[in-house]
Motif scaffolding. Structure first.
Motif, PDB file in Angstrom:
ATOM      1  N   LEU A 191      -1.868   2.211   3.954  1.00 27.81           N
ATOM      2  CA  LEU A 191      -2.635   3.427   4.369  1.00 27.81           C
ATOM      3  C   LEU A 191      -3.198   2.340   5.925  1.00 27.81           C
ATOM      4  O   LEU A 191      -4.076   1.511   5.234  1.00 27.81           O
ATOM      5  CB  LEU A 191      -3.175   3.941   3.427  1.00 27.81           C
ATOM      6  N   ARG A 192      -3.000   3.223   7.318  1.00 27.60           N
ATOM      7  CA  ARG A 192      -4.100   2.901   7.958  1.00 27.60           C
ATOM      8  C   ARG A 192      -5.921   4.962   7.938  1.00 27.60           C
ATOM      9  O   ARG A 192      -4.532   4.978   8.643  1.00 27.60           O
ATOM     10  CB  ARG A 192      -3.792   2.560   9.578  1.00 27.60           C
ATOM     11  N   HIS A 193      -6.672   3.539   8.327  1.00 29.73           N
ATOM     12  CA  HIS A 193      -7.513   4.163   8.001  1.00 29.73           C
ATOM     13  C   HIS A 193      -7.404   4.719   9.396  1.00 29.73           C
ATOM     14  O   HIS A 193      -8.000   4.243  10.940  1.00 29.73           O
ATOM     15  CB  HIS A 193      -8.583   4.075   7.029  1.00 29.73           C
ATOM     16  N   GLU A 194      -8.691   5.901   9.998  1.00 28.35           N
ATOM     17  CA  GLU A 194      -9.192   6.196  11.085  1.00 28.35           C
ATOM     18  C   GLU A 194     -10.401   4.852  11.857  1.00 28.35           C
ATOM     19  O   GLU A 194     -10.410   4.795  13.219  1.00 28.35           O
ATOM     20  CB  GLU A 194     -10.250   7.327  11.389  1.00 28.35           C
ATOM     21  N   ASN A 195     -10.358   4.332  11.022  1.00 29.41           N
ATOM     22  CA  ASN A 195     -11.365   2.539  11.639  1.00 29.41           C
ATOM     23  C   ASN A 195     -10.626   1.552  11.797  1.00 29.41           C
ATOM     24  O   ASN A 195     -11.161   0.640  11.973  1.00 29.41           O
ATOM     25  CB  ASN A 195     -12.852   2.850  10.999  1.00 29.41           C
ATOM     26  N   ASP A 196      -9.743   2.121  11.588  1.00 28.13           N
ATOM     27  CA  ASP A 196      -8.269   0.822  11.635  1.00 28.13           C
ATOM     28  C   ASP A 196      -8.554  -0.544   9.687  1.00 28.13           C
ATOM     29  O   ASP A 196      -7.777  -1.227  10.024  1.00 28.13           O
ATOM     30  CB  ASP A 196      -8.731  -0.074  12.955  1.00 28.13           C
ATOM     31  N   ALA A 197      -8.690   0.315   9.271  1.00 27.26           N
ATOM     32  CA  ALA A 197      -9.203  -0.658   8.158  1.00 27.26           C
ATOM     33  C   ALA A 197      -7.356  -0.291   7.133  1.00 27.26           C
ATOM     34  O   ALA A 197      -7.057   1.102   7.659  1.00 27.26           O
ATOM     35  CB  ALA A 197     -10.209  -0.365   7.172  1.00 27.26           C
ATOM     36  N   THR A 198      -7.373  -1.185   6.879  1.00 21.96           N
ATOM     37  CA  THR A 198      -6.232  -0.761   6.097  1.00 21.96           C
ATOM     38  C   THR A 198      -6.273  -1.271   3.983  1.00 21.96           C
ATOM     39  O   THR A 198      -7.257  -1.626   4.002  1.00 21.96           O
ATOM     40  CB  THR A 198      -5.273  -2.183   5.927  1.00 21.96           C
ATOM     41  N   THR A 199      -5.587   0.258   3.747  1.00 24.27           N
ATOM     42  CA  THR A 199      -5.492   0.167   1.906  1.00 24.27           C
ATOM     43  C   THR A 199      -4.099   0.176   1.669  1.00 24.27           C
ATOM     44  O   THR A 199      -2.849   0.978   1.960  1.00 24.27           O
ATOM     45  CB  THR A 199      -6.073   1.348   1.366  1.00 24.27           C
ATOM     46  N   ILE A 200      -4.382  -0.736   0.622  1.00 19.98           N
ATOM     47  CA  ILE A 200      -2.638  -0.648  -0.178  1.00 19.98           C
ATOM     48  C   ILE A 200      -3.047   0.114  -1.785  1.00 19.98           C
ATOM     49  O   ILE A 200      -3.899  -0.240  -2.511  1.00 19.98           O
ATOM     50  CB  ILE A 200      -2.502  -2.093   0.157  1.00 19.98           C
ATOM     51  N   ILE A 201      -2.408   1.033  -1.314  1.00 22.87           N
ATOM     52  CA  ILE A 201      -1.682   1.637  -3.164  1.00 22.87           C
ATOM     53  C   ILE A 201      -0.758   1.731  -3.535  1.00 22.87           C
ATOM     54  O   ILE A 201       0.372   1.081  -3.009  1.00 22.87           O
ATOM     55  CB  ILE A 201      -2.493   2.937  -2.892  1.00 22.87           C
ATOM     56  N   ASP A 202      -1.474   0.586  -5.226  1.00 23.78           N
ATOM     57  CA  ASP A 202       0.373   0.472  -5.544  1.00 23.78           C
ATOM     58  C   ASP A 202       0.106   1.201  -7.068  1.00 23.78           C
ATOM     59  O   ASP A 202      -1.389   1.277  -7.622  1.00 23.78           O
ATOM     60  CB  ASP A 202       0.492  -1.198  -5.768  1.00 23.78           C
ATOM     61  N   ILE A 203       1.353   2.103  -7.434  1.00 25.81           N
ATOM     62  CA  ILE A 203       0.855   2.392  -8.972  1.00 25.81           C
ATOM     63  C   ILE A 203       1.727   2.612  -9.439  1.00 25.81           C
ATOM     64  O   ILE A 203       3.511   2.739  -8.883  1.00 25.81           O
ATOM     65  CB  ILE A 203       0.705   3.834  -8.662  1.00 25.81           C
ATOM     66  N   SER A 204       1.714   2.428 -10.932  1.00 24.29           N
ATOM     67  CA  SER A 204       3.558   2.306 -11.998  1.00 24.29           C
ATOM     68  C   SER A 204       3.274   2.797 -13.223  1.00 24.29           C
ATOM     69  O   SER A 204       1.503   2.720 -13.717  1.00 24.29           O
ATOM     70  CB  SER A 204       3.945   1.164 -11.676  1.00 24.29           C
ATOM     71  N   TYR A 205       4.544   3.454 -13.905  1.00 20.03           N
ATOM     72  CA  TYR A 205       4.006   3.869 -14.674  1.00 20.03           C
ATOM     73  C   TYR A 205       5.374   2.237 -15.276  1.00 20.03           C
ATOM     74  O   TYR A 205       5.272   3.192 -17.104  1.00 20.03           O
ATOM     75  CB  TYR A 205       4.917   4.500 -15.184  1.00 20.03           C
ATOM     76  N   ALA A 206       5.231   1.337 -15.310  1.00 20.49           N
ATOM     77  CA  ALA A 206       6.261   0.728 -15.787  1.00 20.49           C
ATOM     78  C   ALA A 206       6.232  -0.589 -15.583  1.00 20.49           C
ATOM     79  O   ALA A 206       7.103  -1.101 -15.365  1.00 20.49           O
ATOM     80  CB  ALA A 206       8.193   1.324 -14.809  1.00 20.49           C
ATOM     81  N   SER A 207       4.811  -0.822 -15.772  1.00 17.71           N
ATOM     82  CA  SER A 207       4.640  -2.299 -15.593  1.00 17.71           C
ATOM     83  C   SER A 207       3.506  -2.600 -17.031  1.00 17.71           C
ATOM     84  O   SER A 207       2.971  -2.386 -17.404  1.00 17.71           O
ATOM     85  CB  SER A 207       3.188  -2.020 -14.818  1.00 17.71           C
ATOM     86  N   HIS A 208       4.871  -3.739 -17.624  1.00 16.11           N
ATOM     87  CA  HIS A 208       4.452  -4.385 -18.913  1.00 16.11           C
ATOM     88  C   HIS A 208       3.395  -5.269 -18.640  1.00 16.11           C
ATOM     89  O   HIS A 208       4.041  -6.372 -18.616  1.00 16.11           O
ATOM     90  CB  HIS A 208       5.879  -4.602 -19.266  1.00 16.11           C
ATOM     91  N   ARG A 209       2.181  -5.416 -19.685  1.00 17.18           N
ATOM     92  CA  ARG A 209       1.125  -5.811 -19.635  1.00 17.18           C
ATOM     93  C   ARG A 209       0.154  -6.170 -20.925  1.00 17.18           C
ATOM     94  O   ARG A 209       0.050  -5.088 -21.181  1.00 17.18           O
ATOM     95  CB  ARG A 209       0.360  -5.628 -18.276  1.00 17.18           C
ATOM     96  N   GLU A 210      -0.031  -7.542 -21.406  1.00 18.50           N
ATOM     97  CA  GLU A 210      -1.036  -7.278 -22.483  1.00 18.50           C
ATOM     98  C   GLU A 210      -2.006  -7.835 -22.366  1.00 18.50           C
ATOM     99  O   GLU A 210      -2.007  -9.597 -21.786  1.00 18.50           O
ATOM    100  CB  GLU A 210       0.091  -8.057 -23.659  1.00 18.50           C
ATOM    101  N   PRO A 211      -2.485  -7.555 -22.429  1.00 20.13           N
ATOM    102  CA  PRO A 211      -3.676  -6.592 -22.610  1.00 20.13           C
ATOM    103  C   PRO A 211      -3.130  -5.323 -21.653  1.00 20.13           C
ATOM    104  O   PRO A 211      -2.790  -5.716 -20.779  1.00 20.13           O
ATOM    105  CB  PRO A 211      -5.108  -6.535 -23.217  1.00 20.13           C
TER     106      PRO A 211
END
Length: 347
Positions: A216-236
Motif C-alpha cells: 500500500l502507498r499512503h497519501e504521504n508517500d509512506a509504504t506499508t506491506i501487509i502479509d496474512i496467512s492461515y497456512a504458515s506452520h511455526r512453533e511456537p
C-alpha cells in the motif's frame, strides 16, 4: 449516574461469548436480551450469562425496550439486520466484515444515513492494548514522520472447525483478517492512495484465498506491506499476534513476539512489554484479541453517550472496504489499483 444503556445482542455463535463476557465489564451498558435463529443457542447464552430474555426473531428490535443492538452474525445477514435496527432507531455495533463486497457496504451506510442512524463496525485490532500504546508512541514524535511499515499476521490456527462456512467462502482471508489489518494500517499509517495484492489458496479444497500479500502507498508517500496467512506452520505458533515494524525519519518501532514493542530512537533501544489485563474469562492464545473486545465496546458506549463520532463508523469503514475491494481486483487482474479512481468507478 444515569441508568445503563440496555442492549440486544443478535447472534449467539462462535465469537459471541467473548462479546457477552466483555459487555459484563463495560461501564454504562448491559445486555438485557439475546437473539438467535437457533432456540437452543439463544436460551443457553441467556442462561450462561444471566441475561433476562432470549428471542429467535430479530423483529424484537422493533418491539423491545432497547437502547442499542450488537449484531454478531455472519456478514451476509448484516444488511437486513442493520436496516431493521435503523428502522427501530437503535444505534448499532456490527461485527466485521460489514458485508461481502463494497457495494453492499455502501448500501448499508446509505441506509444508516437516510434514517439519521448511528453505526459502528466492530474492528477490534486497533483497540488491542499493544496498538493503542503504539499509536501513543507514534503521536509522541519519537521516531518522526512514518515512512514504512510491515504488518504480518501468519499462523496455522484452525479456524475451520468452529467456522466451517469459511471453507466455502469465496472471499475469505482478506475479508476475515485482511479487513482488520487494513483498518490497523490506516489507524497507524494514514490513508492510502494505491494498492497492489497477490493472493494464494494454500489449503486444498478452499473456495477462496487463505493467504495474501498487499503493498500500500499512503497519501504521504509512506509504504506499508501487509502479509496474512492461515497456512504458515511455526512453533511456537504466533497466533493471534500481529508482528512487524514501523520506520520513521528518526527511528523504528519493532512489533515483536510476546507483545513487545522495541523502540529504536535517539541512538538508544528500549523495550516495552504490553501486559494483558488478566481478565478472568480470557485464556491463551486468544488473550490479546479477547482483551480488545471490552475496549471496542467501551468506545461504542462512551461515544454513543457523548454524541461524538465512532472511530470506525460507517463512512470510515467504507475506506477500509474500498481497499479490500482494491485488493481483490488487484489479485484478479495483476494490476496496481489507484484508490481514487476505483472509488470514482464504483460511485
Amino acid at each position: 449516574m444515569s441508568a445503563p444503556l440496555k442492549g440486544l445482542l443478535i447472534g449467539c455463535g462462535f465469537f459471541s461469548s467473548n462479546q457477552l463476557h466483555a459487555w459484563a465489564e463495560v461501564d454504562g451498558a448491559e445486555i438485557v436480551a439475546v437473539c438467535d435463529l437457533d432456540e437452543n443457542r439463544a436460551r443457553n447464552a441467556a442462561e450462561e450469562f444471566r441475561i433476562p430474555a432470549w428471542h429467535t426473531d430479530s423483529a424484537v428490535m422493533g418491539d423491545g425496550d432497547f437502547d442499542f443492538v450488537d449484531i454478531c452474525t455472519t456478514m451476509e445477514t448484516h444488511e437486513d439486520l442493520v436496516t431493521q435496527a435503523m428502522d427501530a432507531r437503535l444505534p448499532t455495533i456490527v461485527q466485521k466484515p460489514l458485508a461481502p463486497d463494497y457495494e453492499t457496504c455502501r448500501r448499508i451506510v446509505e441506509a444508516v444515513e437516510q434514517r439519521d442512524g448511528r453505526l459502528m463496525v466492530h474492528e477490534n485490532f486497533r483497540f488491542q492494548k499493544l496498538f493503542l500504546r503504539l499509536r501513543e508512541i507514534l503521536d509522541s514524535g519519537v521516531i518522526g514522520e512514518t515512512t514504512f511499515a510491515r504488518l504480518s499476521w501468519r499462523n496455522d490456527i484452525d479456524v475451520y472447525s468452529n467456522q466451517p462456512y469459511l471453507l466455502k467462502t469465496e472471499r475469505f482471508m482478506i475479508m476475515d483478517v485482511g479487513i482488520h489489518m487494513i483498518d490497523l494500517c490506516r489507524f497507524l499509517m494514514g490513508e492510502v492512495s494505491a494498492l497492489s495484492c497477490i493472493s494464494q489458496s494454500v489449503k486444498p479444497g478452499l473456495a477462496g484465498e487463505d493467504a495474501a500479500t498487499m503493498m500500500l502507498r499512503h497519501e504521504n508517500d509512506a509504504t506499508t506491506i501487509i502479509d496474512i496467512s492461515y497456512a504458515s506452520h511455526r512453533e511456537p505458533n504466533p497466533f493471534p499476534q500481529t508482528l512487524g515494524e514501523i520506520e520513521g525519519r528518526n527511528g523504528t518501532i519493532q512489533i515483536l513476539q510476546g507483545e513487545v514493542l522495541r523502540i529504536h530512537a535517539a541512538g538508544r533501544v528500549r523495550d516495552e512489554v504490553i501486559e494483558p489485563d488478566a481478565r478472568g474469562w480470557t485464556s491463551p492464545p486468544w488473550t490479546q484479541i479477547q482483551d480488545s473486545v471490552p475496549r471496542t465496546q467501551q468506545h461504542f458506549v462512551d461515544v454513543l453517550r457523548s454524541g461524538a463520532r465512532f472511530g470506525t463508523d460507517g463512512n470510515d469503514s467504507l475506506k477500509t472496504y474500498l481497499l479490500a475491494e482494491a485488493a481483490y481486483r488487484s489479485a484478479d487482474t495483476g494490476k496496481h489499483i489507484d484508490i481514487a479512481e476505483l472509488k470514482r468507478v464504483l460511485s
